[in-house]
Design a protein around this motif. Sequence first.
Motif, PDB file in Angstrom:
ATOM      1  N   TYR A 183       0.833  -1.202   0.000  1.00 51.57           N
ATOM      2  CA  TYR A 183       0.000   0.000   0.000  1.00 51.57           C
ATOM      3  C   TYR A 183       0.868   1.252   0.000  1.00 51.57           C
ATOM      4  O   TYR A 183       0.527   2.245  -0.648  1.00 51.57           O
ATOM      5  CB  TYR A 183      -0.916  -0.007   1.228  1.00 51.57           C
ATOM      6  CG  TYR A 183      -1.798   1.223   1.325  1.00 51.57           C
ATOM      7  CD1 TYR A 183      -2.929   1.352   0.533  1.00 51.57           C
ATOM      8  CD2 TYR A 183      -1.479   2.259   2.201  1.00 51.57           C
ATOM      9  CE1 TYR A 183      -3.738   2.479   0.605  1.00 51.57           C
ATOM     10  CE2 TYR A 183      -2.276   3.385   2.282  1.00 51.57           C
ATOM     11  CZ  TYR A 183      -3.404   3.490   1.489  1.00 51.57           C
ATOM     12  OH  TYR A 183      -4.190   4.620   1.557  1.00 51.57           O
TER      13      TYR A 183
ATOM     14  N   TYR B  23       1.835   1.968  -3.452  1.00 53.65           N
ATOM     15  CA  TYR B  23       0.746   2.662  -4.143  1.00 53.65           C
ATOM     16  C   TYR B  23       0.777   4.159  -3.859  1.00 53.65           C
ATOM     17  O   TYR B  23       0.651   4.982  -4.774  1.00 53.65           O
ATOM     18  CB  TYR B  23      -0.599   2.066  -3.729  1.00 53.65           C
ATOM     19  CG  TYR B  23      -1.748   3.030  -3.842  1.00 53.65           C
ATOM     20  CD1 TYR B  23      -2.262   3.398  -5.088  1.00 53.65           C
ATOM     21  CD2 TYR B  23      -2.304   3.610  -2.698  1.00 53.65           C
ATOM     22  CE1 TYR B  23      -3.300   4.315  -5.193  1.00 53.65           C
ATOM     23  CE2 TYR B  23      -3.342   4.518  -2.799  1.00 53.65           C
ATOM     24  CZ  TYR B  23      -3.837   4.866  -4.041  1.00 53.65           C
ATOM     25  OH  TYR B  23      -4.855   5.774  -4.140  1.00 53.65           O
TER      26      TYR B  23
ATOM     27  N   ASP C 138       1.427   7.070  -6.560  1.00 56.48           N
ATOM     28  CA  ASP C 138       0.391   8.096  -6.710  1.00 56.48           C
ATOM     29  C   ASP C 138       0.996   9.491  -6.573  1.00 56.48           C
ATOM     30  O   ASP C 138       0.631  10.416  -7.304  1.00 56.48           O
ATOM     31  CB  ASP C 138      -0.696   7.875  -5.664  1.00 56.48           C
ATOM     32  CG  ASP C 138      -1.867   8.818  -5.848  1.00 56.48           C
ATOM     33  OD1 ASP C 138      -2.491   8.803  -6.918  1.00 56.48           O
ATOM     34  OD2 ASP C 138      -2.135   9.599  -4.918  1.00 56.48           O
TER      35      ASP C 138
ATOM     36  N   LEU D 165       0.860  -0.706 -15.246  1.00 55.32           N
ATOM     37  CA  LEU D 165      -0.258  -0.754 -14.294  1.00 55.32           C
ATOM     38  C   LEU D 165      -1.352  -1.695 -14.789  1.00 55.32           C
ATOM     39  O   LEU D 165      -2.026  -2.347 -13.982  1.00 55.32           O
ATOM     40  CB  LEU D 165      -0.814   0.652 -14.076  1.00 55.32           C
ATOM     41  CG  LEU D 165       0.129   1.619 -13.343  1.00 55.32           C
ATOM     42  CD1 LEU D 165      -0.420   3.031 -13.386  1.00 55.32           C
ATOM     43  CD2 LEU D 165       0.335   1.168 -11.898  1.00 55.32           C
TER      44      LEU D 165
ATOM     45  N   THR E 103      -5.120  -4.953  -1.973  1.00 55.22           N
ATOM     46  CA  THR E 103      -4.416  -3.725  -2.383  1.00 55.22           C
ATOM     47  C   THR E 103      -4.497  -3.499  -3.883  1.00 55.22           C
ATOM     48  O   THR E 103      -4.228  -2.393  -4.361  1.00 55.22           O
ATOM     49  CB  THR E 103      -2.934  -3.786  -1.938  1.00 55.22           C
ATOM     50  OG1 THR E 103      -2.865  -4.218  -0.581  1.00 55.22           O
ATOM     51  CG2 THR E 103      -2.262  -2.424  -2.045  1.00 55.22           C
TER      52      THR E 103
ATOM     53  N   PHE F 146      -6.276  -0.445  -5.379  1.00 56.35           N
ATOM     54  CA  PHE F 146      -5.605   0.856  -5.394  1.00 56.35           C
ATOM     55  C   PHE F 146      -4.762   1.023  -6.657  1.00 56.35           C
ATOM     56  O   PHE F 146      -4.704   2.110  -7.248  1.00 56.35           O
ATOM     57  CB  PHE F 146      -4.721   1.014  -4.153  1.00 56.35           C
ATOM     58  CG  PHE F 146      -5.491   1.005  -2.860  1.00 56.35           C
ATOM     59  CD1 PHE F 146      -6.247   2.093  -2.475  1.00 56.35           C
ATOM     60  CD2 PHE F 146      -5.467  -0.115  -2.035  1.00 56.35           C
ATOM     61  CE1 PHE F 146      -6.959   2.097  -1.294  1.00 56.35           C
ATOM     62  CE2 PHE F 146      -6.180  -0.134  -0.846  1.00 56.35           C
ATOM     63  CZ  PHE F 146      -6.933   0.975  -0.471  1.00 56.35           C
ATOM     64  N   PHE F 147      -4.109  -0.056  -7.083  1.00 61.41           N
ATOM     65  CA  PHE F 147      -3.308   0.020  -8.309  1.00 61.41           C
ATOM     66  C   PHE F 147      -4.206   0.141  -9.545  1.00 61.41           C
ATOM     67  O   PHE F 147      -3.807   0.732 -10.549  1.00 61.41           O
ATOM     68  CB  PHE F 147      -2.403  -1.208  -8.424  1.00 61.41           C
ATOM     69  CG  PHE F 147      -1.275  -1.205  -7.438  1.00 61.41           C
ATOM     70  CD1 PHE F 147      -0.109  -0.509  -7.703  1.00 61.41           C
ATOM     71  CD2 PHE F 147      -1.392  -1.880  -6.232  1.00 61.41           C
ATOM     72  CE1 PHE F 147       0.932  -0.490  -6.788  1.00 61.41           C
ATOM     73  CE2 PHE F 147      -0.358  -1.870  -5.316  1.00 61.41           C
ATOM     74  CZ  PHE F 147       0.810  -1.172  -5.590  1.00 61.41           C
TER      75      PHE F 147
ATOM     76  N   LEU G 212      -4.704   3.696 -10.029  1.00 66.13           N
ATOM     77  CA  LEU G 212      -3.567   4.313 -10.720  1.00 66.13           C
ATOM     78  C   LEU G 212      -3.645   4.083 -12.224  1.00 66.13           C
ATOM     79  O   LEU G 212      -3.319   4.976 -13.011  1.00 66.13           O
ATOM     80  CB  LEU G 212      -2.249   3.751 -10.179  1.00 66.13           C
ATOM     81  CG  LEU G 212      -1.892   4.091  -8.726  1.00 66.13           C
ATOM     82  CD1 LEU G 212      -0.530   3.507  -8.375  1.00 66.13           C
ATOM     83  CD2 LEU G 212      -1.889   5.590  -8.498  1.00 66.13           C
TER      84      LEU G 212
END
Length: 356
Positions: free
Chosen positions: A169, A172, A176, A233, A252, A255-256, A259
């Motif tokens: 995380y 990430y 970001d 990604l 997790t 979250f990617f 992105l």
Amino acid sequence: MRKIKYKKGRKLQHITLEYTGSHKEHQTEMQLFVYNNEDVIEYDKFTVLALNTCIDYTKNNWLNIHGLNNIDLLKTVGAHFKLDDFLLADILNTSKRTKLEEQENVLFFNIKSLLPSEYSDNISVEQISFILKDDVLISFQEKRSDFFTHIRERLRTHAGIVRTKKVDYLLYLLLDAVMENFYITIEDEEDKIEELINLTKKGADPIILEKIESHRDNFNFLKRSIVPLRDSLYYLKTIKDDETYNVIQKETFSFFIRLHQKSLELLEQIESDMSSLESASNFYFSEQSRKMNEIMKTLTIISAIFIPLTFIVGVYGMNFEYMPELRQRNGYFIVMGGMFLLVIALIIYFKKRRWF
């Protein structure tokens, strides 16, 4: 005209450990955060000798290295974490494009961080690399910067959920933060495009076209930087259900995926801005054509006025002996008055036709 491209540098073998970037004046320093939900320990400017005693594999560890000139130090770090020399070579070779590579229980990710230059239309480039392995995240920066200051504060103050999560995380969050620089760069380019569009409305200075081409190069460079990031990604997005891939936890992956969506938005914004830039270029040439037409119209009107005057002068310039008007006392004034009235009549006619 300047053309932006990745620095080629001199060609190196795949396992040649030599820093090829431009920030060779920065000393290599390390910073370590060891944290979990209960507490956080921060080590600043510590040496590789402290790796054995400071790394705690029962907690999350973030080792940040900035300055890539000390090859021996990087070799020691690589040996400590049993990293392949190919990974170290990719970290040091800043001419490589963004890529994602997975090995056994190791995830390698490098990305280009782009920011507008303060005193020029150029874009400053820094390569940032990440290695994720065994509850340890290692980040490599070419120089000390403040990209991750807010993330460090979140770790120190237990803001958000970063200390409740694993280091995947944290990866990430770092990615970001780097991607936010793309937004800053694009916004800066958009402001400059707006200025160029306003300049094209005021005049057709050739320097405007040069600036338009310069910013077109910038957007192409941004696009070339984001496309491989998007592809990397997307690869992470596709391996979500891969049972053999356990470096990133399944919860997790969402979250990617965000992105990846951001990278698509960035590319769409770049395409839109390039269309605006194309419009500015077309407006510039249209303004050039309009001004040329105005000049040609003015010259044509002047020519149209002087053609009949030239005809009259030509007639009375003939050397015939018997021309009635030549013998008249007021002949000169009559002809000049007639020519003046003819000019006035032509101007009134052109004005009514709205030719000028």
